[in-house]
Scaffold this active site. Structure first.
Site, PDB file in Angstrom:
ATOM      1  N   ASP A 189      -0.246  -6.303  -5.188  1.00  0.00           N
ATOM      2  CA  ASP A 189      -0.938  -5.522  -4.161  1.00  0.00           C
ATOM      3  C   ASP A 189      -2.158  -6.307  -3.672  1.00  0.00           C
ATOM      4  O   ASP A 189      -2.156  -7.530  -3.741  1.00  0.00           O
ATOM      5  CB  ASP A 189      -1.316  -4.146  -4.739  1.00  0.00           C
ATOM      6  CG  ASP A 189      -1.366  -3.075  -3.666  1.00  0.00           C
ATOM      7  OD1 ASP A 189      -2.085  -3.251  -2.676  1.00  0.00           O
ATOM      8  OD2 ASP A 189      -0.687  -2.041  -3.808  1.00  0.00           O
ATOM      9  N   HIS A 212      -1.280  -9.020  -1.530  1.00  0.00           N
ATOM     10  CA  HIS A 212      -1.467  -8.562  -0.150  1.00  0.00           C
ATOM     11  C   HIS A 212      -2.744  -9.088   0.501  1.00  0.00           C
ATOM     12  O   HIS A 212      -3.110  -8.659   1.577  1.00  0.00           O
ATOM     13  CB  HIS A 212      -1.436  -7.030  -0.084  1.00  0.00           C
ATOM     14  CG  HIS A 212      -0.119  -6.450  -0.486  1.00  0.00           C
ATOM     15  ND1 HIS A 212       0.148  -5.099  -0.449  1.00  0.00           N
ATOM     16  CD2 HIS A 212       1.023  -7.028  -0.930  1.00  0.00           C
ATOM     17  CE1 HIS A 212       1.390  -4.890  -0.861  1.00  0.00           C
ATOM     18  NE2 HIS A 212       1.933  -6.043  -1.169  1.00  0.00           N
TER      19      HIS A 212
END
Ligand code: NAG
Ligand code: NAG
Ligand code: NAG
Length: 367
Positions: A189, A212
């Site tokens: 993430d 991310h």
């Protein structure tokens, strides 16, 4: 990230501090004094050692020696009588069973002033054993810095697989004067994400990927959010990440402020969306996308950002129709699209950036 977050495999090397260590702290060894044993659970020995150390004047140091230990959720709380250090040389393994977690985190420090967490040890969250098994209160993020002041995170190494769910590397909220320096973060993430209310933040020499990317926001989803003011992201590298550097706010939001955010000397390799301001962030159609965001974004610079983009749209500045971005500068951008269907593009909506130096892609080719 969502509300359901998971334990992740966490590897922390040499951490941080808010204060200089005292010259002669009293040592509280979890094994020597508190009955901790290698390959056994040290939840109680650690808790007891912390309590004694916290009550000690003149500086104290809790030591977890080399070796592997199991550790259940612990709250290491203050206020303490003097500066306190936790030195972890061993590997701490979280329970692989979520029923152990009665509150949101595995190891938490609450109301501790002048804390140092140090050592070459490992916090192993045993994420693999619980990924996919949601339910109940789950530990959130690898490292959550909330309502903190003056924290330096140095030489951290955070690792989780690229496909692990909700494993933000470092998330911070409502904190002031936080430094994250010289660290490596690979997750499934966000590498680093900043929620509302953060001020005076420096992220320097951090390498991200997979994951991310570095993200400010999302902002504007909840009531009573506080401004984000003063964020510097310098000398960072991002590889194989889904975003590079990003500011995102929800449409149909309440009013808010995000200002004085600077991204400089950043190298990207194989990054999708390398540079992005996204004020129309609305994943899974969870918002009224047609109502513009009311978060005011101003004083933003992207300087000397180079490398390769996995998507054609290397630069996207999508600002709010209601409150356009102000004082945005882009200078010395060199992002090559690595695909073969044409050159990289750059999109600007509701923003009129100051454009300086080299521009690849040419600035604001799409309006
Ligand atoms: C922040 O912490 C450092 C030690 O790490 C200390 O020297 C400095 O005075 C602190 N600054 C503030 C503003 O508290
Ligand atoms: C930390 O270093 C010590 C030697 O100084 C070593 O025995 C120990 O295994 C190391 N811990 C980890 C988790 O690598
Ligand atoms: C580029 O990044 C993606 C993840 O965004 C990854 O799946 C892919 O393997 C990477 N390509 C290369 C050549 O490393």
């Amino acid at each position: 990230m969502g509300l359901k977050l998971n334990i992740a495999t966490l590897l922390v090397l040499l951490i941080f501090t808010t204060s200089a260590a005292n010259a002669q702290p009293t040592v509280f060894n979890v094994v020597k004094k508190y009955g901790g044993k290698v390959n056994e659970d040290i939840t109680l020995p650690l808790t007891n050692a912390w309590k004694d150390a916290c009550a000690t004047q003149g500086g104290s140091k809790v030591v977890v020696p080399a070796g592997t230990y199991r550790l259940g959720p612990v709250q290491l709380n203050g206020p303490c009588k003097s500066p306190i250090e936790l030195k972890v040389r061993g590997t701490l393994q979280a329970p692989g069973d979520l029923s152990f977690f009665k509150w949101g985190s595995w190891v938490s420090f609450l109301r501790v002033d002048q804390l140092t967490l140090s050592g070459n040890g490992t916090f192993d969250g045993q994420g693999k054993s619980v990924w996919g098994k949601y339910g109940g209160a789950l530990p959130i993020f690898h490292l959550h810095v909330f309502a903190c002041k003056n924290v330096t995170l140095l030489h951290l190494n955070i690792r989780a697989p690229g496909d692990s769910p909700n494993t933000d590397g470092i998330h911070m909220g409502r904190s002031t004067r936080i430094r994250i320096i010289d660290s490596k973060i690979g997750t499934g993430d966000d590498c680093i994400s900043l929620g509302d209310g953060n001020q005076d933040i420096l992220i320097q020499k951090v390498t991200c990927g997979p994951g991310h990317g570095i993200s400010i926001g999302s902002l504007g989803r909840y009531e009573n959010e506080e401004p984000v003011v003063g964020v510097k992201v310098l000398d960072c590298k991002l590889r194989n990440t889904m975003n590079g550097v990003r500011i995102k706010t929800w449409p149909a939001s309440l009013s808010g402020i995000a200002s004085d955010m600077h991204f400089e000397n950043i190298y990207m390799k194989n990054v999708s969306n390398p540079i992005i301001i996204d004020q129309v962030y609305c994943p899974w159609n969870q918002c009224k996308a047609q109502i513009p965001s009311k978060i005011k974004i101003s004083k933003v610079s992207f300087k000397n950002i180079r490398g390769t983009s996995q998507t054609k749209e290397a630069v996207k500045l999508l600002c709010s129709k209601a409150i356009p971005c102000e004082n945005v500068e882009i200078s010395d951008i060199d992002l090559a699209y690595q695909g073969s269907d044409g050159p990289a593009t750059s999109q600007c909506t509701n923003v009129n950036p100051t454009i300086l130096g080299r521009q690849n892609p040419p600035a604001c080719t799409l309006k």
